[in-house]
Write a protein that holds these residues in place. Structure first.
Motif, PDB file in Angstrom:
ATOM      1  N   GLU A 114      28.966 -13.935   6.305  1.00  0.00           N
ATOM      2  CA  GLU A 114      28.972 -14.328   7.713  1.00  0.00           C
ATOM      3  C   GLU A 114      30.381 -14.704   8.169  1.00  0.00           C
ATOM      4  OE1 GLU A 114      26.929 -17.613  10.729  1.00  0.00           O
ATOM      5  OE2 GLU A 114      26.258 -17.455   8.650  1.00  0.00           O
ATOM      6  N   ALA A 115      31.103 -15.465   7.329  1.00  0.00           N
ATOM      7  CA  ALA A 115      32.456 -15.880   7.690  1.00  0.00           C
ATOM      8  C   ALA A 115      33.391 -14.680   7.757  1.00  0.00           C
ATOM      9  CB  ALA A 115      32.977 -16.897   6.681  1.00  0.00           C
ATOM     10  N   ARG A 116      33.238 -13.727   6.832  1.00  0.00           N
ATOM     11  CA  ARG A 116      34.094 -12.544   6.841  1.00  0.00           C
ATOM     12  C   ARG A 116      33.838 -11.713   8.092  1.00  0.00           C
ATOM     13  NH1 ARG A 116      38.667 -11.782   4.948  1.00  0.00           N
ATOM     14  NH2 ARG A 116      38.082 -12.181   2.775  1.00  0.00           N
ATOM     15  N   ARG A 117      32.573 -11.570   8.468  1.00  0.00           N
ATOM     16  CA  ARG A 117      32.239 -10.812   9.666  1.00  0.00           C
ATOM     17  C   ARG A 117      32.850 -11.471  10.907  1.00  0.00           C
ATOM     18  NH1 ARG A 117      28.266  -7.094  11.158  1.00  0.00           N
ATOM     19  NH2 ARG A 117      27.522  -7.295  13.300  1.00  0.00           N
ATOM     20  N   SER A 130      46.146  -8.477  23.782  1.00  0.00           N
ATOM     21  CA  SER A 130      47.406  -7.816  24.137  1.00  0.00           C
ATOM     22  C   SER A 130      47.249  -6.339  24.474  1.00  0.00           C
ATOM     23  CB  SER A 130      48.404  -7.958  22.977  1.00  0.00           C
ATOM     24  OG  SER A 130      47.878  -7.386  21.789  1.00  0.00           O
ATOM     25  N   ARG A 131      46.072  -5.772  24.235  1.00  0.00           N
ATOM     26  CA  ARG A 131      45.862  -4.369  24.576  1.00  0.00           C
ATOM     27  C   ARG A 131      44.375  -4.105  24.821  1.00  0.00           C
ATOM     28  NH1 ARG A 131      47.356  -2.155  18.585  1.00  0.00           N
ATOM     29  NH2 ARG A 131      48.490  -4.121  18.577  1.00  0.00           N
ATOM     30  N   ALA A 132      44.093  -3.013  25.489  1.00  0.00           N
ATOM     31  CA  ALA A 132      42.703  -2.655  25.785  1.00  0.00           C
ATOM     32  C   ALA A 132      41.943  -2.382  24.493  1.00  0.00           C
ATOM     33  CB  ALA A 132      42.672  -1.427  26.687  1.00  0.00           C
ATOM     34  N   PRO A 133      40.665  -2.765  24.423  1.00  0.00           N
ATOM     35  CA  PRO A 133      39.884  -2.578  23.195  1.00  0.00           C
ATOM     36  C   PRO A 133      39.878  -1.145  22.673  1.00  0.00           C
ATOM     37  CG  PRO A 133      38.726  -4.042  24.666  1.00  0.00           C
ATOM     38  CD  PRO A 133      39.906  -3.518  25.441  1.00  0.00           C
ATOM     39  N   GLU A 134      39.863  -0.152  23.589  1.00  0.00           N
ATOM     40  CA  GLU A 134      39.815   1.234  23.134  1.00  0.00           C
ATOM     41  C   GLU A 134      41.119   1.688  22.478  1.00  0.00           C
ATOM     42  OE1 GLU A 134      40.054   1.541  27.764  1.00  0.00           O
ATOM     43  OE2 GLU A 134      39.221   0.188  26.258  1.00  0.00           O
ATOM     44  N   LEU A 135      42.164   0.878  22.608  1.00  0.00           N
ATOM     45  CA  LEU A 135      43.445   1.215  21.980  1.00  0.00           C
ATOM     46  C   LEU A 135      43.646   0.528  20.635  1.00  0.00           C
ATOM     47  CD1 LEU A 135      45.820   1.081  25.100  1.00  0.00           C
ATOM     48  CD2 LEU A 135      44.629   3.056  24.115  1.00  0.00           C
ATOM     49  N   VAL A 136      42.699  -0.323  20.257  1.00  0.00           N
ATOM     50  CA  VAL A 136      42.765  -1.034  18.979  1.00  0.00           C
ATOM     51  C   VAL A 136      42.086  -0.197  17.903  1.00  0.00           C
ATOM     52  CG1 VAL A 136      42.058  -3.103  17.715  1.00  0.00           C
ATOM     53  CG2 VAL A 136      42.837  -3.284  20.087  1.00  0.00           C
ATOM     54  N   THR A 137      42.776   0.046  16.797  1.00  0.00           N
ATOM     55  CA  THR A 137      42.247   0.895  15.732  1.00  0.00           C
ATOM     56  C   THR A 137      41.741   0.059  14.558  1.00  0.00           C
ATOM     57  OG1 THR A 137      44.361   1.068  14.570  1.00  0.00           O
ATOM     58  CG2 THR A 137      43.959   2.632  16.377  1.00  0.00           C
ATOM     59  N   VAL A 138      41.047   0.723  13.639  1.00  0.00           N
ATOM     60  CA  VAL A 138      40.616   0.055  12.412  1.00  0.00           C
ATOM     61  C   VAL A 138      41.821  -0.442  11.638  1.00  0.00           C
ATOM     62  CG1 VAL A 138      39.501   0.386  10.172  1.00  0.00           C
ATOM     63  CG2 VAL A 138      38.453   1.348  12.226  1.00  0.00           C
ATOM     64  N   ASP A 139      42.883   0.360  11.593  1.00  0.00           N
ATOM     65  CA  ASP A 139      44.084  -0.058  10.876  1.00  0.00           C
ATOM     66  C   ASP A 139      44.686  -1.328  11.479  1.00  0.00           C
ATOM     67  OD1 ASP A 139      43.980   1.998   9.033  1.00  0.00           O
ATOM     68  OD2 ASP A 139      45.251   3.343  10.203  1.00  0.00           O
ATOM     69  N   ASP A 140      44.657  -1.426  12.811  1.00  0.00           N
ATOM     70  CA  ASP A 140      45.156  -2.641  13.468  1.00  0.00           C
ATOM     71  C   ASP A 140      44.346  -3.857  13.028  1.00  0.00           C
ATOM     72  OD1 ASP A 140      47.050  -1.195  14.972  1.00  0.00           O
ATOM     73  OD2 ASP A 140      45.594  -0.825  16.579  1.00  0.00           O
ATOM     74  N   ARG A 160      40.362  -1.367   4.061  1.00  0.00           N
ATOM     75  CA  ARG A 160      39.483  -0.514   4.864  1.00  0.00           C
ATOM     76  C   ARG A 160      38.045  -0.507   4.304  1.00  0.00           C
ATOM     77  NH1 ARG A 160      39.892   3.901   8.559  1.00  0.00           N
ATOM     78  NH2 ARG A 160      42.111   3.428   8.805  1.00  0.00           N
ATOM     79  N   PRO A 161      37.849  -0.365   2.967  1.00  0.00           N
ATOM     80  CA  PRO A 161      36.474  -0.413   2.450  1.00  0.00           C
ATOM     81  C   PRO A 161      35.758  -1.721   2.788  1.00  0.00           C
ATOM     82  CG  PRO A 161      37.943   0.511   0.804  1.00  0.00           C
ATOM     83  CD  PRO A 161      38.813  -0.014   1.907  1.00  0.00           C
ATOM     84  N   LEU A 162      36.517  -2.836   2.780  1.00  0.00           N
ATOM     85  CA  LEU A 162      35.885  -4.112   3.122  1.00  0.00           C
ATOM     86  C   LEU A 162      35.458  -4.124   4.581  1.00  0.00           C
ATOM     87  CD1 LEU A 162      35.101  -6.880   2.007  1.00  0.00           C
ATOM     88  CD2 LEU A 162      37.309  -7.744   2.787  1.00  0.00           C
ATOM     89  N   PHE A 163      36.281  -3.544   5.450  1.00  0.00           N
ATOM     90  CA  PHE A 163      35.908  -3.447   6.869  1.00  0.00           C
ATOM     91  C   PHE A 163      34.566  -2.744   7.006  1.00  0.00           C
ATOM     92  CE2 PHE A 163      35.542  -0.996  10.746  1.00  0.00           C
ATOM     93  CZ  PHE A 163      35.884  -1.903  11.734  1.00  0.00           C
ATOM     94  N   SER A 185      29.654  -0.597  10.461  1.00  0.00           N
ATOM     95  CA  SER A 185      29.486   0.825  10.166  1.00  0.00           C
ATOM     96  C   SER A 185      30.515   1.687  10.888  1.00  0.00           C
ATOM     97  CB  SER A 185      28.079   1.278  10.564  1.00  0.00           C
ATOM     98  OG  SER A 185      27.869   1.106  11.961  1.00  0.00           O
ATOM     99  N   SER A 186      31.093   1.130  11.961  1.00  0.00           N
ATOM    100  CA  SER A 186      32.066   1.891  12.747  1.00  0.00           C
ATOM    101  C   SER A 186      32.929   0.947  13.564  1.00  0.00           C
ATOM    102  CB  SER A 186      31.351   2.865  13.688  1.00  0.00           C
ATOM    103  OG  SER A 186      30.597   2.132  14.650  1.00  0.00           O
ATOM    104  N   LEU A 187      34.026   1.472  14.067  1.00  0.00           N
ATOM    105  CA  LEU A 187      34.870   0.696  14.971  1.00  0.00           C
ATOM    106  C   LEU A 187      34.086   0.346  16.229  1.00  0.00           C
ATOM    107  CD1 LEU A 187      37.610  -0.469  15.835  1.00  0.00           C
ATOM    108  CD2 LEU A 187      38.236   1.841  16.625  1.00  0.00           C
ATOM    109  N   ARG A 188      33.265   1.267  16.684  1.00  0.00           N
ATOM    110  CA  ARG A 188      32.459   1.035  17.891  1.00  0.00           C
ATOM    111  C   ARG A 188      31.567  -0.198  17.738  1.00  0.00           C
ATOM    112  NH1 ARG A 188      32.298   3.156  23.132  1.00  0.00           N
ATOM    113  NH2 ARG A 188      30.197   3.114  23.953  1.00  0.00           N
TER     114      ARG A 188
END
Length: 203
Positions: free
Chosen positions: A11-14, A27-37, A46-49, A54-57
């Motif tokens: 729960e804390a990690r989420r 600082s930027r629009a949500p659609e411009l934020v990537t998984v890498d960011d 990335r695997p932990l994400f 299930s997705s960036l969405r």
């Protein structure tokens, strides 16, 4: 390194990943934020994400729902006193949250936003309904007429439009916003009272 603990409860990690996304939305629009960011900000792999989302969405939607929860919390902060004082406090709460989550708030309300979903639309409707309930409570009205309800719903649209413009332009001093928006409500209620005898002059 930011000193984040290596091990967190699920729960804390989420929540930490959502917090990282919201920080970036500042600082930027949500659609411009990537998984890498996000993984860079949260200092995870990335695997932990993908263990938590299930997705960036999915993360974008959860983060924006956090914004609407903040808006509802802001509305809950009513002060004691006459209706005008209480409503101004509630509007200040909305302004504070919208300003804190600026890009996220704009994405939630912007027409045609690629982030908008049926879930975020429902969350925004919940904020609007809570605003109407709050005003009715402040005014001591338990059975509003259809015209009064229409007035209050129109006012919530005025607030949303004003905040969107203000967040993007900053052309009006912040300290003037809450009083101006409550004065708009007063004027709208006065007009409604002239057309609906069941609506008294309430502010």
């Amino acid at each position: 390194m930011t000193g984040r603990p290596r091990r967190m409860s699920p729960e804390a990690r989420r929540e930490d990943l959502i917090r990282a996304a919201l920080d970036l939305f500042g600082s930027r629009a949500p659609e411009l934020v990537t998984v890498d960011d996000i993984i860079a900000r949260a200092e995870v792999s990335r695997p932990l994400f993908y263990r938590y989302f299930s997705s960036l969405r999915e993360l974008q939607v959860e983060a924006l729902k956090t914004v609407t929860e903040g808006l509802i919390d802001g509305l809950a902060g009513l002060e004691e006193g006459p209706p005008e004082t209480r409503l101004r406090a509630a509007v200040r709460g909305l302004i504070d949250v919208a300003d804190h989550y600026r890009a996220g708030y704009v994405a939630l309300l912007r027409s045609g936003s690629v982030i908008a979903t049926s879930e975020t639309d429902a969350a925004i409707d919940e904020v609007r309904n809570r605003a109407v309930e709050l005003i009715l409570g402040a005014l001591g009205v338990s059975e509003p007429s259809p015209m009064l309800l229409l007035t209050l719903r129109c006012w919530t649209a005025v607030v949303e439009g004003a905040l969107l413009s203000w967040l993007q332009e900053r052309s009006v001093p912040r300290e003037a916003l809450d009083g101006w928006l409550v004065d708009q409500l007063t004027a709208m209620l006065s007009t409604t009272a002239a057309h609906d005898s069941s609506v008294p002059q309430m502010l």
